[in-house]
Design a protein around this motif. Structure first.
Motif, PDB file in Angstrom:
ATOM      1  N   SER A 235       0.832  -1.185   0.000  1.00  0.00           N
ATOM      2  CA  SER A 235       0.000   0.000   0.000  1.00  0.00           C
ATOM      3  C   SER A 235       0.878   1.251   0.000  1.00  0.00           C
ATOM      4  CB  SER A 235      -0.901   0.000   1.240  1.00  0.00           C
ATOM      5  OG  SER A 235      -1.598   1.223   1.350  1.00  0.00           O
ATOM      6  N   PRO A 236       0.468   2.321  -0.672  1.00  0.00           N
ATOM      7  CA  PRO A 236       1.284   3.539  -0.695  1.00  0.00           C
ATOM      8  C   PRO A 236       1.368   4.249   0.650  1.00  0.00           C
ATOM      9  CG  PRO A 236      -0.810   3.905  -1.803  1.00  0.00           C
ATOM     10  CD  PRO A 236      -0.717   2.428  -1.548  1.00  0.00           C
ATOM     11  N   ALA A 237       0.485   3.898   1.583  1.00  0.00           N
ATOM     12  CA  ALA A 237       0.524   4.530   2.899  1.00  0.00           C
ATOM     13  C   ALA A 237      -0.094   3.612   3.938  1.00  0.00           C
ATOM     14  CB  ALA A 237      -0.215   5.868   2.882  1.00  0.00           C
ATOM     15  N   ALA A 238       0.316   3.806   5.172  1.00  0.00           N
ATOM     16  CA  ALA A 238      -0.245   3.073   6.314  1.00  0.00           C
ATOM     17  C   ALA A 238      -0.622   4.078   7.385  1.00  0.00           C
ATOM     18  CB  ALA A 238       0.772   2.071   6.853  1.00  0.00           C
ATOM     19  N   THR A 239      -1.742   3.855   8.051  1.00  0.00           N
ATOM     20  CA  THR A 239      -2.218   4.805   9.051  1.00  0.00           C
ATOM     21  C   THR A 239      -2.136   4.196  10.448  1.00  0.00           C
ATOM     22  OG1 THR A 239      -4.503   4.070   8.726  1.00  0.00           O
ATOM     23  CG2 THR A 239      -3.754   5.954   7.426  1.00  0.00           C
TER      24      THR A 239
ATOM     25  N   LEU B 223      -1.487   9.301  12.371  1.00  0.00           N
ATOM     26  CA  LEU B 223      -0.276   9.375  11.559  1.00  0.00           C
ATOM     27  C   LEU B 223      -0.530   8.675  10.239  1.00  0.00           C
ATOM     28  CD1 LEU B 223       2.395   8.422  14.264  1.00  0.00           C
ATOM     29  CD2 LEU B 223       1.652  10.710  13.598  1.00  0.00           C
ATOM     30  N   CYS B 224      -0.128   9.300   9.165  1.00  0.00           N
ATOM     31  CA  CYS B 224      -0.218   8.689   7.836  1.00  0.00           C
ATOM     32  C   CYS B 224       1.204   8.554   7.301  1.00  0.00           C
ATOM     33  CB  CYS B 224      -1.073   9.540   6.900  1.00  0.00           C
ATOM     34  SG  CYS B 224      -1.287   8.802   5.260  1.00  0.00           S
ATOM     35  N   ILE B 225       1.671   7.318   7.219  1.00  0.00           N
ATOM     36  CA  ILE B 225       3.057   7.029   6.873  1.00  0.00           C
ATOM     37  C   ILE B 225       3.150   6.532   5.434  1.00  0.00           C
ATOM     38  CG2 ILE B 225       5.098   5.689   7.465  1.00  0.00           C
ATOM     39  CD1 ILE B 225       4.311   7.689   9.611  1.00  0.00           C
ATOM     40  N   ARG B 226       3.844   7.283   4.621  1.00  0.00           N
ATOM     41  CA  ARG B 226       4.073   6.857   3.233  1.00  0.00           C
ATOM     42  C   ARG B 226       4.930   5.597   3.198  1.00  0.00           C
ATOM     43  NH1 ARG B 226       5.613  11.965  -0.637  1.00  0.00           N
ATOM     44  NH2 ARG B 226       4.149  13.525   0.203  1.00  0.00           N
ATOM     45  N   GLN B 227       4.654   4.729   2.226  1.00  0.00           N
ATOM     46  CA  GLN B 227       5.460   3.537   1.999  1.00  0.00           C
ATOM     47  C   GLN B 227       5.929   3.506   0.542  1.00  0.00           C
ATOM     48  OE1 GLN B 227       3.967   0.215   5.071  1.00  0.00           O
ATOM     49  NE2 GLN B 227       2.564   0.410   3.347  1.00  0.00           N
ATOM     50  N   GLY B 228       6.962   2.725   0.278  1.00  0.00           N
ATOM     51  CA  GLY B 228       7.494   2.665  -1.082  1.00  0.00           C
ATOM     52  C   GLY B 228       8.160   1.343  -1.384  1.00  0.00           C
ATOM     53  N   TRP B 229       7.389   0.277  -1.262  1.00  0.00           N
ATOM     54  CA  TRP B 229       7.935  -1.071  -1.495  1.00  0.00           C
ATOM     55  C   TRP B 229       8.579  -1.199  -2.868  1.00  0.00           C
ATOM     56  CZ3 TRP B 229       7.670  -5.756   1.415  1.00  0.00           C
ATOM     57  CH2 TRP B 229       8.004  -6.909   0.704  1.00  0.00           C
ATOM     58  N   ALA B 230       7.916  -0.707  -3.889  1.00  0.00           N
ATOM     59  CA  ALA B 230       8.412  -0.889  -5.264  1.00  0.00           C
ATOM     60  C   ALA B 230       9.766  -0.223  -5.463  1.00  0.00           C
ATOM     61  CB  ALA B 230       7.398  -0.343  -6.262  1.00  0.00           C
ATOM     62  N   GLN B 231       9.998   0.893  -4.761  1.00  0.00           N
ATOM     63  CA  GLN B 231      11.245   1.622  -4.938  1.00  0.00           C
ATOM     64  C   GLN B 231      12.368   1.113  -4.037  1.00  0.00           C
ATOM     65  OE1 GLN B 231       8.217   3.264  -4.230  1.00  0.00           O
ATOM     66  NE2 GLN B 231       7.850   3.458  -6.447  1.00  0.00           N
ATOM     67  N   LEU B 232      12.046   0.803  -2.786  1.00  0.00           N
ATOM     68  CA  LEU B 232      13.087   0.505  -1.802  1.00  0.00           C
ATOM     69  C   LEU B 232      12.922  -0.832  -1.105  1.00  0.00           C
ATOM     70  CD1 LEU B 232      13.302   4.033  -0.128  1.00  0.00           C
ATOM     71  CD2 LEU B 232      14.906   3.049  -1.764  1.00  0.00           C
ATOM     72  N   GLY B 233      11.835  -1.542  -1.388  1.00  0.00           N
ATOM     73  CA  GLY B 233      11.644  -2.840  -0.775  1.00  0.00           C
ATOM     74  C   GLY B 233      11.410  -2.762   0.712  1.00  0.00           C
ATOM     75  N   VAL B 234      12.041  -3.643   1.472  1.00  0.00           N
ATOM     76  CA  VAL B 234      11.763  -3.774   2.899  1.00  0.00           C
ATOM     77  C   VAL B 234      12.098  -2.526   3.684  1.00  0.00           C
ATOM     78  CG1 VAL B 234      12.060  -6.270   2.856  1.00  0.00           C
ATOM     79  CG2 VAL B 234      14.027  -4.808   3.355  1.00  0.00           C
ATOM     80  N   ALA B 235      12.936  -1.639   3.145  1.00  0.00           N
ATOM     81  CA  ALA B 235      13.314  -0.436   3.870  1.00  0.00           C
ATOM     82  C   ALA B 235      12.210   0.604   3.885  1.00  0.00           C
ATOM     83  CB  ALA B 235      14.572   0.179   3.252  1.00  0.00           C
ATOM     84  N   ALA B 236      11.186   0.438   3.095  1.00  0.00           N
ATOM     85  CA  ALA B 236      10.211   1.511   2.898  1.00  0.00           C
ATOM     86  C   ALA B 236       8.792   1.100   3.239  1.00  0.00           C
ATOM     87  CB  ALA B 236      10.284   2.012   1.456  1.00  0.00           C
ATOM     88  N   VAL B 237       8.641   0.146   4.151  1.00  0.00           N
ATOM     89  CA  VAL B 237       7.320  -0.245   4.624  1.00  0.00           C
ATOM     90  C   VAL B 237       7.369  -0.345   6.147  1.00  0.00           C
ATOM     91  CG1 VAL B 237       6.679  -1.478   2.521  1.00  0.00           C
ATOM     92  CG2 VAL B 237       7.827  -2.709   4.357  1.00  0.00           C
ATOM     93  N   VAL B 238       6.193  -0.263   6.771  1.00  0.00           N
ATOM     94  CA  VAL B 238       6.113  -0.339   8.224  1.00  0.00           C
ATOM     95  C   VAL B 238       5.930  -1.794   8.631  1.00  0.00           C
ATOM     96  CG1 VAL B 238       4.869   0.369  10.286  1.00  0.00           C
ATOM     97  CG2 VAL B 238       5.120   1.965   8.371  1.00  0.00           C
ATOM     98  N   TRP B 239       6.857  -2.308   9.420  1.00  0.00           N
ATOM     99  CA  TRP B 239       6.798  -3.675   9.902  1.00  0.00           C
ATOM    100  C   TRP B 239       6.263  -3.696  11.333  1.00  0.00           C
ATOM    101  CZ3 TRP B 239       7.725  -7.573   6.534  1.00  0.00           C
ATOM    102  CH2 TRP B 239       8.401  -7.247   5.350  1.00  0.00           C
ATOM    103  N   ASP B 240       5.775  -4.864  11.745  1.00  0.00           N
ATOM    104  CA  ASP B 240       5.189  -5.000  13.078  1.00  0.00           C
ATOM    105  C   ASP B 240       6.151  -4.580  14.181  1.00  0.00           C
ATOM    106  OD1 ASP B 240       2.744  -5.935  12.184  1.00  0.00           O
ATOM    107  OD2 ASP B 240       3.298  -8.055  12.361  1.00  0.00           O
ATOM    108  N   ALA B 241       7.430  -4.826  13.990  1.00  0.00           N
ATOM    109  CA  ALA B 241       8.396  -4.506  15.041  1.00  0.00           C
ATOM    110  C   ALA B 241       8.402  -3.016  15.362  1.00  0.00           C
ATOM    111  CB  ALA B 241       9.793  -4.964  14.635  1.00  0.00           C
ATOM    112  N   ALA B 242       8.211  -2.172  14.344  1.00  0.00           N
ATOM    113  CA  ALA B 242       8.166  -0.727  14.573  1.00  0.00           C
ATOM    114  C   ALA B 242       6.909  -0.342  15.342  1.00  0.00           C
ATOM    115  CB  ALA B 242       8.226   0.022  13.251  1.00  0.00           C
ATOM    116  N   VAL B 243       5.793  -0.986  15.022  1.00  0.00           N
ATOM    117  CA  VAL B 243       4.530  -0.687  15.697  1.00  0.00           C
ATOM    118  C   VAL B 243       4.598  -1.126  17.160  1.00  0.00           C
ATOM    119  CG1 VAL B 243       2.040  -1.089  15.671  1.00  0.00           C
ATOM    120  CG2 VAL B 243       3.297  -0.913  13.505  1.00  0.00           C
ATOM    121  N   VAL B 244       5.136  -2.313  17.408  1.00  0.00           N
ATOM    122  CA  VAL B 244       5.214  -2.827  18.774  1.00  0.00           C
ATOM    123  C   VAL B 244       6.139  -1.965  19.625  1.00  0.00           C
ATOM    124  CG1 VAL B 244       5.979  -4.783  20.185  1.00  0.00           C
ATOM    125  CG2 VAL B 244       4.621  -5.180  18.127  1.00  0.00           C
TER     126      VAL B 244
END
Length: 241
Positions: A18-22, A30-51
């Motif tokens: 998804s282009p963004a996660a809320t 908070l609305c966090i932009r994501q960019g999987w297609a451009q940067l892969g795992v570095a540009a998405v929100v993972w559970d570890a960050a949320v926890v």
């Protein structure tokens, strides 16, 4: 965070594409932009960050007047939450001048948060910081380039009270540089908080490497997401921040 573009995906990975996660932290959306297609795992929100963000929000550490750095920030969610939670609290208006003289030097100030990642991730990171931090908080948040193990002299040795990292332990070739970076950034009083899933044996190998140089203990395990939070200090220090 290492930059490893991934291709394809679907199903359980749909949210990562998804282009963004809320999210909702520190009393604000908070609305966090994501960019999987451009940067892969570095540009998405993972559970570890949320926890780990939830751990901070629950009062896991005192963020007031602290110097904080996030490593491998990716989208920057964790650093953004730390900045919001450590924004400082106003005090009641003093009734006397004497009260003011006594307490003026003790008004709590907000956390100073440095949010770092490799150069390729900074554009997305800066956008998320700009769009999710109000101006008065943004003034105490800095986005900086940091490649683990390189140009560490740009960061004063032992200058941080708190080092944060979420899901940054997954590429074995980065482990030595990550440890070198932690040793440089940490003083004896510095608290390190790392959140991660232990997916592979190499992840446990990193923990063993970390324990050779730091006192490490698990402070939380979230069974729902299978995320562990570890705290670490340079060997010999086990007290809380």
């Amino acid at each position: 965070m290492a930059l490893v573009p991934y291709a394809g995906g679907g199903g359980a990975l749909a949210a990562l594409h998804s282009p963004a996660a809320t999210f909702h932290f520190a009393g604000r959306p908070l609305c966090i932009r994501q960019g999987w297609a451009q940067l892969g795992v570095a540009a998405v929100v993972w559970d570890a960050a949320v926890v780990l963000s939830a751990f901070l929000e629950a009062g896991g550490v005192d963020l007031q007047d602290r110097d904080v750095v996030e490593l491998g920030a990716g989208t920057g969610l964790l650093g953004i939450v730390a900045a919001l939670l450590g924004k400082g609290r106003g005090r009641a208006r003093p009734h006397t001048r004497a009260w003011l003289r006594v307490h003026l030097m003790h008004v709590p100030t907000g956390a100073r948060v440095t949010i770092t990642d490799r150069a390729a991730a900074l554009e997305l990171l800066e956008a998320n910081v700009r769009e999710n931090l109000p101006p008065e908080v943004r003034a105490r948040a800095a986005v900086r380039e940091l490649t683990w193990g390189k140009d560490l002299g740009a960061f004063p040795a032992g200058a941080f009270d708190l080092v944060l990292g979420s899901d940054i332990v997954y590429l074995e070739e980065t482990f030595a540089d990550l440890l070198r970076t932690l040793e440089h950034l940490c003083a004896e009083h510095t608290l390190v908080l790392l959140s991660c899933r232990l997916r592979y044996e190499r992840d446990r190998r990193f923990l063993r490497m970390l324990r050779e140089r730091f006192s490490v203990q698990e402070v939380l395990y979230d069974a729902r997401t299978d995320v562990h939070i570890y705290q670490a200090r340079k060997a010999g220090r086990k007290d809380e921040i």
